[in-house]
Design an enzyme around this catalytic site. Structure first.
Site, mmCIF file in Angstrom:
data_model
loop_
_atom_site.group_PDB
_atom_site.id
_atom_site.type_symbol
_atom_site.label_atom_id
_atom_site.label_comp_id
_atom_site.label_asym_id
_atom_site.label_seq_id
_atom_site.Cartn_x
_atom_site.Cartn_y
_atom_site.Cartn_z
ATOM 1 N N ARG A 35 -9.841 0.342 8.970
ATOM 2 C CA ARG A 35 -9.541 -0.875 9.187
ATOM 3 C C ARG A 35 -10.494 -1.634 9.865
ATOM 4 N NH1 ARG A 35 -3.533 0.294 9.061
ATOM 5 N NH2 ARG A 35 -2.414 -1.760 9.357
ATOM 6 N N ARG A 54 11.456 -0.467 11.036
ATOM 7 C CA ARG A 54 10.156 -0.378 11.905
ATOM 8 C C ARG A 54 10.089 -1.610 13.040
ATOM 9 N NH1 ARG A 54 4.810 0.339 8.361
ATOM 10 N NH2 ARG A 54 3.906 -1.080 10.110
ATOM 11 N N ARG A 80 11.813 -5.191 5.057
ATOM 12 C CA ARG A 80 11.594 -3.749 4.518
ATOM 13 C C ARG A 80 12.736 -2.877 5.218
ATOM 14 N NH1 ARG A 80 5.677 -1.706 5.269
ATOM 15 N NH2 ARG A 80 5.874 -2.657 6.898
ATOM 16 N N ARG A 87 -0.417 -8.991 13.154
ATOM 17 C CA ARG A 87 -1.072 -7.884 12.355
ATOM 18 C C ARG A 87 -1.929 -8.651 11.444
ATOM 19 N NH1 ARG A 87 4.317 -4.959 10.974
ATOM 20 N NH2 ARG A 87 3.372 -4.237 9.220
ATOM 21 N N LYS A 138 0.671 -1.312 0.048
ATOM 22 C CA LYS A 138 0.009 -0.121 -0.159
ATOM 23 C C LYS A 138 0.988 1.135 -0.025
ATOM 24 C CE LYS A 138 -2.102 -1.236 3.848
ATOM 25 N NZ LYS A 138 -1.449 -2.611 4.149
HETATM 26 P P1 AP5 Z 1 4.879 -1.815 1.799
HETATM 27 O O1 AP5 Z 1 4.529 -0.911 0.674
HETATM 28 O O2 AP5 Z 1 5.791 -1.084 2.835
HETATM 29 O O3 AP5 Z 1 3.489 -2.118 2.217
HETATM 30 P P2 AP5 Z 1 2.324 -1.917 3.206
HETATM 31 O O4 AP5 Z 1 0.982 -2.470 2.497
HETATM 32 O O5 AP5 Z 1 2.317 -0.296 3.157
HETATM 33 O O6 AP5 Z 1 2.363 -2.514 4.419
HETATM 34 P P3 AP5 Z 1 2.608 -1.764 6.031
HETATM 35 O O7 AP5 Z 1 3.437 -2.961 6.742
HETATM 36 O O8 AP5 Z 1 3.012 -0.333 6.179
HETATM 37 O O9 AP5 Z 1 0.918 -1.970 6.243
HETATM 38 P P4 AP5 Z 1 0.623 -2.210 7.597
HETATM 39 O O10 AP5 Z 1 -1.049 -2.037 7.192
HETATM 40 O O11 AP5 Z 1 1.085 -3.292 8.751
HETATM 41 O O12 AP5 Z 1 1.298 -0.998 8.586
HETATM 42 P P5 AP5 Z 1 0.641 0.574 8.779
HETATM 43 O O13 AP5 Z 1 1.928 1.345 9.026
HETATM 44 O O14 AP5 Z 1 -0.382 0.990 8.225
HETATM 45 O O15 AP5 Z 1 5.743 -3.214 1.055
HETATM 46 C C1 AP5 Z 1 6.207 -3.963 2.226
HETATM 47 C C2 AP5 Z 1 7.688 -4.370 1.537
HETATM 48 O O16 AP5 Z 1 7.250 -5.141 0.577
HETATM 49 C C3 AP5 Z 1 8.565 -3.229 1.229
HETATM 50 O O17 AP5 Z 1 9.907 -3.322 1.841
HETATM 51 C C4 AP5 Z 1 8.220 -3.052 -0.042
HETATM 52 O O18 AP5 Z 1 9.352 -2.581 -1.038
HETATM 53 C C5 AP5 Z 1 7.986 -4.501 -0.606
HETATM 54 N N1 AP5 Z 1 7.058 -4.767 -1.446
HETATM 55 C C6 AP5 Z 1 6.060 -3.650 -1.946
HETATM 56 N N2 AP5 Z 1 5.263 -4.213 -2.924
HETATM 57 C C7 AP5 Z 1 5.852 -5.268 -3.464
HETATM 58 C C8 AP5 Z 1 5.701 -6.213 -4.812
HETATM 59 N N3 AP5 Z 1 4.702 -6.109 -5.530
HETATM 60 N N4 AP5 Z 1 6.645 -7.267 -4.859
HETATM 61 C C9 AP5 Z 1 7.715 -7.687 -3.692
HETATM 62 N N5 AP5 Z 1 7.994 -6.524 -3.022
HETATM 63 C C10 AP5 Z 1 7.183 -5.767 -2.724
HETATM 64 O O19 AP5 Z 1 0.041 0.219 10.489
HETATM 65 C C11 AP5 Z 1 1.108 -0.046 11.425
HETATM 66 C C12 AP5 Z 1 0.526 -0.298 12.902
HETATM 67 O O20 AP5 Z 1 -0.310 1.129 13.233
HETATM 68 C C13 AP5 Z 1 -0.838 -1.261 12.602
HETATM 69 O O21 AP5 Z 1 -0.420 -2.654 12.907
HETATM 70 C C14 AP5 Z 1 -1.877 -0.506 13.843
HETATM 71 O O22 AP5 Z 1 -1.326 -0.982 15.290
HETATM 72 C C15 AP5 Z 1 -1.426 0.782 13.766
HETATM 73 N N6 AP5 Z 1 -2.627 1.412 12.786
HETATM 74 C C16 AP5 Z 1 -2.358 1.849 11.486
HETATM 75 N N7 AP5 Z 1 -3.661 2.328 11.031
HETATM 76 C C17 AP5 Z 1 -4.642 1.964 11.789
HETATM 77 C C18 AP5 Z 1 -6.028 2.101 11.832
HETATM 78 N N8 AP5 Z 1 -6.493 2.520 10.748
HETATM 79 N N9 AP5 Z 1 -6.671 1.404 12.770
HETATM 80 C C19 AP5 Z 1 -6.111 0.909 13.738
HETATM 81 N N10 AP5 Z 1 -4.558 0.898 13.906
HETATM 82 C C20 AP5 Z 1 -3.873 1.109 12.955
#
Ligand code: AP5
Length: 216
Positions: free
Chosen positions: A88, A161, A127, A172, A13
């Site tokens: 979410r 992270r 990552r 997660r 994402k």
């Molecule tokens: P990346 O693009 O970083 O993936 P992402 O989908 O953004 O993953 P996140 O881990 O950031 O999502 P998340 O939803 O767990 O975390 P968030 O920060 O929102 O890609 C991942 C890796 O893969 C990278 O190294 C990239 O280079 C590689 N890659 C990408 N695409 C690829 C492909 N096609 N092929 C191969 N490699 C690829 O949330 C973190 C925490 O915050 C949550 O756990 C929760 O505690 C809290 N939180 C955040 N938002 C909320 C909410 N709305 N409600 C409640 N809690 C929340």
């Protein structure tokens, strides 16, 4: 244009949001980034969120809705944006619907990033990010061109992270399947879901997204 990117942790994402925002003149509102900033700055929200994030659980709807409402409120009234990592839960989806309605805005698309659970742990644990400009990389799938040097700004400092470890990823993913995946039906019923194959290579996923966004 207003978009939601919906997919499990590590689906890509954040990676795709950066590319799509440049191409379509959008801004990305990432609740994960907002919460990490709050943790770094030691705000009340950051103090309440840190332990929850490190456990891989979801931060309360109350906190999330408040920070999203505030972030949207800071944008120009016609500025398009991407919601990355939010909503979410069904409660967050309802609240975001109400926030958009009160501002006379309309959600255009919800892009489902389809990725098998099996590849997510490797994606997340590999990552890393430039500490200076925030550019994202991966040990295997997106290396820097010169080892140890950021392609974008030349910095040699990188961060990982604290929640990017195998145990937290399990929690997660569990939270995603229990609380977030039901939103696919929520938005399908509203005719808003567009799916892309998130298992494809990064450039191919971007191309699929561009097709979705220019076709409609
Ligand atoms: P990346 O693009 O970083 O993936 P992402 O989908 O953004 O993953 P996140 O881990 O950031 O999502 P998340 O939803 O767990 O975390 P968030 O920060 O929102 O890609 C991942 C890796 O893969 C990278 O190294 C990239 O280079 C590689 N890659 C990408 N695409 C690829 C492909 N096609 N092929 C191969 N490699 C690829 O949330 C973190 C925490 O915050 C949550 O756990 C929760 O505690 C809290 N939180 C955040 N938002 C909320 C909410 N709305 N409600 C409640 N809690 C929340």
């Amino acid at each position: 244009m207003i978009l939601i990117l919906l997919g499990p942790p590590g689906a890509g994402k954040g990676t795709q949001a950066k590319r799509i925002e440049e191409r379509f003149g959008l801004l990305t509102l990432s609740t994960g980034d907002m919460l990490r900033t709050a943790v770094r700055e030691g705000t009340d929200v950051g103090k309440r969120a840190k332990a929850v994030m490190d456990a891989g659980k979801l931060v309360s709807d109350e906190i999330i809705v408040a920070i999203v409402d505030e972030a949207i409120g800071r944008l120009e009234p016609t500025q398009g944006f991407i919601l990355d990592g939010v909503p979410r839960t069904t409660a967050q989806a309802d609240a975001i619907g109400a926030i958009l309605e009160k501002r006379g805005r309309t959600l255009d698309h919800v892009i489902e990033m389809k990725v098998d659970d099996t590849v997510l742990t490797e994606r997340i644990t590999g990552r890393f990010t430039c500490a200076k400009c925030g550019a994202g990389y991966h040990d295997t799938f997106k290396k820097t061109k010169v080892a140890g040097v950021c392609d974008k700004c030349g910095s040699r400092e990188f961060t990982r992270r604290s929640d990017d470890n195998a145990d937290t990823v399990k929690a997660r993913l569990k939270a995603y399947h229990a609380e977030t995946a039901p939103l696919l039906d929520y938005y399908r019923q509203r005719g808003l879901i567009r799916a892309v194959d998130g298992m494809a290579e990064i450039d191919q996923v971007t191309r699929q997204m561009e097709q979705v966004l220019t076709r409609n």
